[in-house]
Design an enzyme around this catalytic site. Structure first.
Site, PDB file in Angstrom:
ATOM      1  N   HIS A 150       0.836  -1.202   0.000  1.00 22.13           N
ATOM      2  CA  HIS A 150       0.000   0.000   0.000  1.00 22.13           C
ATOM      3  C   HIS A 150       0.874   1.257   0.000  1.00 22.13           C
ATOM      4  CE1 HIS A 150      -3.124  -2.758   1.482  1.00 22.13           C
ATOM      5  NE2 HIS A 150      -4.011  -1.825   1.153  1.00 22.13           N
ATOM      6  N   ASN A 181       8.078  -4.228   3.618  1.00 18.91           N
ATOM      7  CA  ASN A 181       6.660  -3.902   3.779  1.00 18.91           C
ATOM      8  C   ASN A 181       6.156  -4.219   5.186  1.00 18.91           C
ATOM      9  OD1 ASN A 181       3.966  -3.219   3.025  1.00 18.91           O
ATOM     10  ND2 ASN A 181       3.539  -5.367   2.597  1.00 18.91           N
TER      11      ASN A 181
END
Length: 305
Positions: A150, A181
């Site tokens: 994201h 991440n």
């Protein structure tokens, strides 16, 4: 505009007070980051700009098309315009060539971080507003070894289920190393959320970078992997520019860059602060362009070991 370099150096174990504007110059935008231990290098402390948005707003020049032969040239339309999309939770500029965002910007405050939205109800999905030629799909990521990372974080938008759902469009996603991440990048996202306790508003602009590196022939090259049948580009690095808005109109910038590689999450986040100009030059973007960043507004703040 000039930047003044301080003579002090950041060392491992630096302790910084919340809310201070401290930056460090990344030791070469094209560092290879061979392994986690190569990240710890001495880098000079630099000041981060602090500007007053209330008194220093400047008009942002808009392009104008005057009647001429050029108007006839686009009789059948423009090959492209800025791919700006406004979602419930964020605004994104989509990079159709790389099948990732060019940038994503979102506003965080106490209101956006609270609510009953449930991540378990969200699924990653294609953005059908993107032409099928330029669209990333879930199959591009499957088996690639990269996370669907994201840019606007889902946890930033608990205030609305739709707002959280919108962060799962693949136009808000880029291939991200799983270790990055789930660890250091996740820590940076959490830190951005924590800043809402100390600032009126926190604006976060995130995006990919494709930085050059020197090869054996001594020349600089921009090289990056692509994944899936749609050739989704894998960034070499990611940036996050945090725009902190104070109650009296002052704005403080905190620009971060992280390599798209495993990063030891024990490394303080302050190690990844860079001059805002380094991101602007590398990305082709300008941040807070309608605010004049004057040299006399720079605040040099010493780091305390």
């Amino acid at each position: 505009m000039q930047r003044l370099f301080c003579s002090r150096w950041i060392i491992s174990g630096v302790s910084l007070a919340v809310g201070t504007g401290i930056g460090v110059a990344l030791s070469g935008a094209s560092d290879r980051f061979h392994g986690e231990n190569n990240l710890l290098r001495k880098i000079p402390v630099i000041p981060i700009p602090s500007v007053n948005a209330a008194s220093e707003l400047l008009p942002y020049p808009q392009a104008q098309l005057t009647p001429s032969k050029s108007t006839a040239a686009v009789k059948y339309g423009f090959p492209s315009l800025s791919h700006i999309r406004s979602r419930e939770s964020h605004v994104t500029c989509y990079d159709a060539r790389n099948r990732t965002p060019a940038w994503v910007i979102e506003q965080l405050n106490a209101g956006t971080l609270s609510g009953t939205s449930d991540r378990k109800l969200c699924d990653f999905k294609e953005d059908d507003s993107v032409h099928v030629y330029h669209r990333a799909t879930n199959s591009d990521y499957r088996g690639s070894g990269f996370d669907r990372g994201h840019l606007a974080a889902a946890a930033n938008h608990k205030w609305s289920q739709k707002a959280m759902d919108d962060t799962f469009y693949l136009s808000n996603v880029a291939p991200q190393n799983p270790h990055l991440n789930q660890n250091a990048w996740n820590n940076l996202e959490k830190y951005c959320r924590s800043l809402t306790k100390h600032y009126e508003n926190v604006y976060v602009c995130s995006g990919p970078l494709y930085l050059p590196r020197q090869e054996l022939d001594g020349k600089m090259y921009v090289k990056y992997q692509v994944i899936g049948k749609n050739h989704v580009a894998v960034p070499t690095h990611f940036f996050k520019v945090v725009i902190l808005e104070k109650k009296h109109g002052e704005v403080e910038l905190r620009p971060y860059v992280m390599p798209n590689a495993p990063v030891d999450e024990k490394i303080p986040l302050e190690r990844f602060l860079v001059p805002i100009e380094s991101i602007e030059r590398a990305s082709g973007l300008l941040f807070v362009p309608n605010i004049l960043k004057r040299t006399n507004n720079l605040q040099a703040i010493s780091a305390k070991a």
